[in-house]
Design an enzyme around this catalytic site. Structure first.
Site, PDB file in Angstrom:
ATOM      1  N   ASP A 122     -47.218 -59.339 -16.614  1.00 41.74           N
ATOM      2  CA  ASP A 122     -47.744 -57.979 -16.749  1.00 41.74           C
ATOM      3  C   ASP A 122     -47.904 -57.201 -15.446  1.00 41.74           C
ATOM      4  OD1 ASP A 122     -47.979 -57.768 -19.538  1.00 41.74           O
ATOM      5  OD2 ASP A 122     -49.797 -58.994 -19.529  1.00 41.74           O
ATOM      6  N   ASP A 187     -42.020 -56.228 -24.671  1.00 43.71           N
ATOM      7  CA  ASP A 187     -42.849 -55.463 -23.729  1.00 43.71           C
ATOM      8  C   ASP A 187     -42.412 -55.670 -22.275  1.00 43.71           C
ATOM      9  OD1 ASP A 187     -43.972 -56.735 -25.998  1.00 43.71           O
ATOM     10  OD2 ASP A 187     -46.001 -56.177 -25.473  1.00 43.71           O
TER      11      ASP A 187
HETATM   12  N1  GLY Z   1     -48.511 -56.625 -24.361  1.00 43.56           N
HETATM   13  C1  GLY Z   1     -48.555 -55.256 -24.400  1.00 43.56           C
HETATM   14  C2  GLY Z   1     -48.934 -54.660 -25.698  1.00 43.56           C
HETATM   15  O1  GLY Z   1     -49.832 -55.142 -26.352  1.00 43.56           O
HETATM   16  O2  GLY Z   1     -48.345 -53.700 -26.067  1.00 43.56           O
END
Ligand code: GLY
Length: 418
Positions: A122, A187
């Site tokens: 992230d 993501d």
């Molecule tokens: N992991 C990012 C989201 O929940 O969109």
């Protein structure tokens, strides 16, 4: 160059004409009103927060609200910690008011510790939304160093055998047993912008090459023929082959989670901007076409495009199994709205721009935009963090506000080009 700018002007005229009789003046007034509203909300929010120069980091960055309506702040390494500072940068960009520059710098400066984080993927979200905006709007050499060091940290999660960046260290299924040893989520496309920018800043092509390899592998393995996306793909590190295609936050393993689809649109649009590779434009357009052709009437998606449909069965331990509720997710709309402004221009397709303008107006309507001083001073209501985990269902979320503000900046730039 000259042809390109003529093309851009022509495109803007077409895009605005497509919006109907709302002229440039009215649309600029719409942006101004939304900017003023956002400034008011975030000023009140800041007023209630501790001093960002000295506070414990875990008490100072707004994330959402709990079931009592109390503000929830981000943990030190929570994936959304860069969005609130990012929103402050967007407010500076929209208003030109130096008080927002000052606030954006104060909240951003506290996040430098992130640059060595390697425990999940992230970092792109965390560092690029904060320091990436900082570097663009008020550049300092130190910001560059932070972005390059963060790119080095993120790159440690790339494996040439799987040809993708590992998102999470492993993934436990609903039964508590390890289900994936090399999970990659859609993501993850969003973390690639940090790598592309770091390559430009450092003259080191390795970061961009990792980003391109990741995007190529994801393109091969994360999409169905209609460009709808899987949420999680698990890889075999010996053979590099796909082991499973499942969901974590979506309705079922074979469904299309709305925010995942939004990340796909945004991610491939951004990668097309960075590389000019035609296959990325095709992926972004395909993913956008899927999203736009599966929307309910008001143009804001349910949290999953297949919720409650025959042929889609949640895991027996997912909250969604006994609660197949169609709840709207304004965060997926805000991300897609911002992406469509860019995609419309890059693809030369006013239909995407028109869809973005419509989405932005809907998000700014009383159905989704909070009343002044309400919603714990977040801008948007009705988002879904993870329905499957019964977490942040129908609440505000920091990233929905960030992409709403980014949509306003993109629309403003488009109008000002005309
Ligand atoms: N992991 C990012 C989201 O929940 O969109």
């Amino acid at each position: 160059m000259k042809t390109k700018s003529i093309f851009t002007i022509l495109f803007c005229i077409l895009a605005l004409a497509a919006f109907g009789d709302n002229g440039k003046k009215a649309e600029l007034a719409f942006i101004k009103e939304n900017t003023a509203f956002a400034q008011q909300q975030l000023s009140s929010m800041i007023h209630a927060l501790p001093n960002p120069d000295t506070a414990n980091i875990e008490t100072m960055v707004p994330y959402s609200i709990d079931s009592n309506g109390t503000l929830v702040t981000c943990k030190k390494y929570w994936w959304t910690i860069g969005f609130f500072p990012g929103s402050l940068w967007k407010l500076y960009e929209l208003s030109g008011d130096k008080q927002w520059l000052n606030q954006a710098q104060r909240w951003t400066n506290r996040l430098e510790y992130l640059k060595t984080f390697t425990d999940n993927h992230d970092l792109g979200f965390m560092v690029y939304c904060s320091f990436g905006n900082a570097l663009r709007l008020a550049p300092k050499p130190h910001y560059k160093e932070i972005i390059i060091e963060s790119a080095r940290s993120l790159s440690t999660r790339f494996n040439p055998k799987t040809a993708v960046i590992k998102s999470w260290n492993s993934y436990k299924g609903w039964d508590g047993l390890t289900k994936c040893n090399y999970p990659v989520i859609i993501d993850n496309m969003m973390n690639l912008e940090l790598l592309c920018e770091a390559s430009k800043m450092s003259n080191n092509p390795t970061f961009q090459s990792i980003a391109v390899t990741h995007a190529n592998t994801t393109l091969k393995n994360h999409f169905r023929a209609d460009y709808s996306s899987y949420h999680v793909v698990d890889y075999d590190t010996i053979t590099g082959e796909v082991k499973h295609r499942i969901t974590s936050q979506g309705y079922s393993d074979n469904s299309t989670w709305a925010r995942g689809q939004a990340w796909a649109i945004y991610g491939y649009t951004m990668m097309y901007r960075e590389t000019q590779k035609a296959e990325y434009l095709k992926a972004a357009s395909g993913a956008a076409d899927y999203f736009l052709s599966h929307l309910p009437e008001d143009g804001i998606p349910w949290w999953d495009f297949n919720v409650g449909q025959a042929g889609y069965t949640p895991d027996k331990n997912s909250y969604a199994l006994h609660n197949p509720q169609k709840i709207k997710d304004a965060s997926a709309a805000a991300i897609t709205c911002s992406a469509l402004f860019e995609l419309g221009e890059l693809a030369g397709k006013p239909t995407y721009t028109k869809a973005a303008i419509r989405m932005l107006h809907t998000l700014a309507s009383p159905a989704y935009r909070a009343e002044s001083g309400k919603n714990s001073n977040f801008i948007l209501m009705h988002c879904v963090g993870s329905f499957a985990h019964n977490s942040n269902v129908d609440t505000p979320l920091d990233y929905a506000d960030y992409y709403f503000l980014e949509s306003l900046t993109r629309y403003k730039k488009l109008l000002e080009k005309k």
